[in-house]
Write an enzyme that holds these catalytic residues in place. Structure first.
Site, short mmCIF file in Angstrom:
data_model
loop_
_atom_site.label_atom_id
_atom_site.label_comp_id
_atom_site.label_asym_id
_atom_site.label_seq_id
_atom_site.Cartn_x
_atom_site.Cartn_y
_atom_site.Cartn_z
N MET A 152 0.81 -1.21 0.00
CA MET A 152 0.00 0.00 0.00
C MET A 152 0.86 1.27 0.00
SD MET A 152 -2.94 -1.15 2.74
CE MET A 152 -3.97 0.31 2.48
N HIS A 153 0.22 2.38 -0.35
CA HIS A 153 0.71 3.74 -0.11
C HIS A 153 1.81 4.21 -1.06
CE1 HIS A 153 -1.52 3.13 3.54
NE2 HIS A 153 -0.60 2.40 4.12
N ASP A 162 -2.84 -4.94 0.00
CA ASP A 162 -2.39 -6.19 0.59
C ASP A 162 -3.18 -6.56 1.84
OD1 ASP A 162 -1.24 -4.17 2.16
OD2 ASP A 162 0.83 -4.85 1.87
#
Length: 512
Positions: A84-85, A243
């Site tokens: 992520m991110h 995820d």
């Protein structure tokens, strides 16, 4: 192998891409892990080459199809989970402008402060489900605007890591709701990019891709991608998920009351949420789920399995030597020794804050502590205290969820910590909730494969897919006597952080 319909799930992780090939019954027929480097050009920076993610995906798909011995034309769908991110900046031609910044990159402290102060911390929680944090995408965009304005001016599209790989396979620029939710640029209740948050970082709405549901088909495999993967053109590529969302699907956390606890390097407690419950203190994250129309609430601790790994690497030389000689896993040997210490580790506590902590403290200065040491303690006590300290840290997250009124009636154990019988029992005793062991523990890539199946009609939806194939093999019940011991120990664990908090920051200044 007989012809049938097969599904591929790829998890674009931080150390490598895990690829699974799954049949219509959810059986894993083949798996591959293809690694790539993590680049740290400066302390606190973390970057990767986007092309490495794509190459690893292509290699993984080729490997699992060959290992399973299936015909390429029998692959019914592909989907993705991803770290992520992260931030992938593309120009008009679809070229990567500069190396993506990852979730574990912490260069953006000034930008985080600017976003939270400009928007307001309470407003950030209301819109994005969490305050902005260093790892999130929005601060990375603002950092690029401030420090690399030439690159910023070239941005045509901002993608998240797994969305970039899917773009390379399909030619379609798209996002999906569960990963977009972790960007700090997304309205988690409306399910759309937030114009208010985009204005703060200086992006126009057209620089963000359309947001799909996790089960939507985002595109089809191009002829070029088919040649590279060894598949056939036109295979549906389903949007996929973040995820943690895919991990929840792979653990069957698709209905109210279910949650999973995962001990990898970090530790998470993730609970299904039918409504977007938010913690006013911002101690946990509320993000959109891969299950359409649902959310999940997540607490994160930074050094869960990492704490035991530190013990193995720094204090477990004997166990590592035995592993090299016999093949018996060093972690198994360490937990065997820990089992010789009683619940409570004979009055020894471990604070698992090796790299600071996120939930519930959001304290980058916190550090690891053994407390209560005496000459009577033995190595077994130190190891057991680490196992218990991680379980206490996970309970911190569970306590926040319970304060919020999030229903948690069953916890499902996944990750490396779920493989140890002793650690599973400690978790059940500390958390005070039955802990379920599952028939499958393949992580987010498995959830991605199930999402692929739901997207192409193998199952009617994500919840049906998970319920059909994810089963509880064993339930570990809390032991009342040990739980009572841990109840008293947990109160001291919480008090230790409160007392040490002002000292942590002062100590950090001396060690820098």
């Amino acid at each position: 192998m007989a012809a049938g319909r097969y599904l591929i799930g790829c998890d674009v992780g931080t150390t490598g891409t895990k690829t699974l090939l799954v049949d219509e019954q959810g059986h894993v027929l083949a798996r591959s892990l293809d690694e790539y480097p993590l680049l740290a050009p400066r302390p606190g920076w973390a970057e990767q080459e986007a092309d490495d993610w794509y190459r690893a995906t292509v290699q993984g798909i080729r490997k699992v199809v060959a290992e399973a011995g299936i015909r390429p034309q029998d692959v019914a769908g592909i989907s993705f989970s991803g770290q992520m991110h992260g931030s992938v900046f593309l120009d008009r031609e679809g070229r990567v402008i500069r190396r993506p910044l990852l979730w574990c990159d912490v260069r953006t402290a000034d930008e985080v402060r600017a976003i939270n102060e400009t928007v307001g911390r309470a407003r950030m929680i209301d819109l994005a489900g969490s305050p902005a944090m260093e790892g999130f995408t929005a601060p990375k965009v603002l950092w690029l605007r401030r420090h690399e304005p030439g690159h910023f001016e070239r941005i045509a599209t901002v993608l998240l890591p797994k969305d970039y790989v899917r773009f390379r396979l399909t030619g379609e620029r798209a996002a999906e709701v569960s990963d977009a939710a972790g960007s700090a640029m997304f309205d988690i209740e409306k399910g759309e990019w937030s114009k208010e948050l985009l204005d703060v970082v200086g992006l126009r709405p057209e620089q963000l891709p359309p947001v799909l549901r996790s089960v939507d088909v985002a595109g089809k495999l191009t002829a070029r991608a088919a040649e590279e993967t060894g598949l056939v053109p036109g295979i549906p590529v389903v949007a996929g998920g973040a995820d943690n969302a895919c991990g929840a699907v792979g653990a069957g956390v698709v209905r109210s009351g279910r949650a999973h606890v995962s001990i990898g390097s970090s530790g998470v407690v993730v609970s299904f949420a039918p409504v977007p419950s938010r913690d006013p203190g911002g101690r946990v994250h509320t993000f959109n789920h891969a299950v359409p129309g649902a959310w999940y609430v997540m607490g994160v601790m930074l050094a869960a399995g990492l704490s035991l790994r530190w013990v193995r690497d720094e204090l477990g030389q004997a166990e590592r030597a035995v592993q090299e000689a016999t093949g018996i896993d060093a972690y198994e040997l360490l937990t065997r020794e820990a089992s010789r210490s009683p619940a409570g580790a004979r009055g020894l506590w471990f604070l698992p804050y090796l790299n600071g902590e996120r939930t519930p403290h959001a304290d980058p200065y916190a550090r690891g502590v053994w407390f209560g040491l005496s000459s009577a303690h033995r190595r077994a006590d130190l190891i057991r205290a680490v196992l218990e300290g991680v379980a206490f840290g996970l309970r911190d997250s569970l306590e926040v969820l319970q304060e919020m009124g999030v229903e948690v009636s069953q916890l499902r154990a996944i990750g490396g910590g779920g493989k140890s019988a002793l650690w599973r029992q400690i978790q059940a005793d500390v958390l005070g909730i039955p802990l379920a062991r599952l028939n499958v523990d393949e992580g987010p890539a498995y959830g991605a494969a199930l999402i692929a199946g739901a997207g192409v009609g193998v199952w009617s939806d994500v919840a049906e897919a998970a319920d059909a194939v994810v089963k509880v093999n064993e339930t570990i019940e809390p032991d009342p006597q040990r739980s009572a011991t841990y109840e008293a120990s947990y109160r001291i664990f919480r008090e230790l952080y409160r007392v040490l908090r002002p000292v942590f920051e002062e100590a950090a200044s001396l060690s820098s």
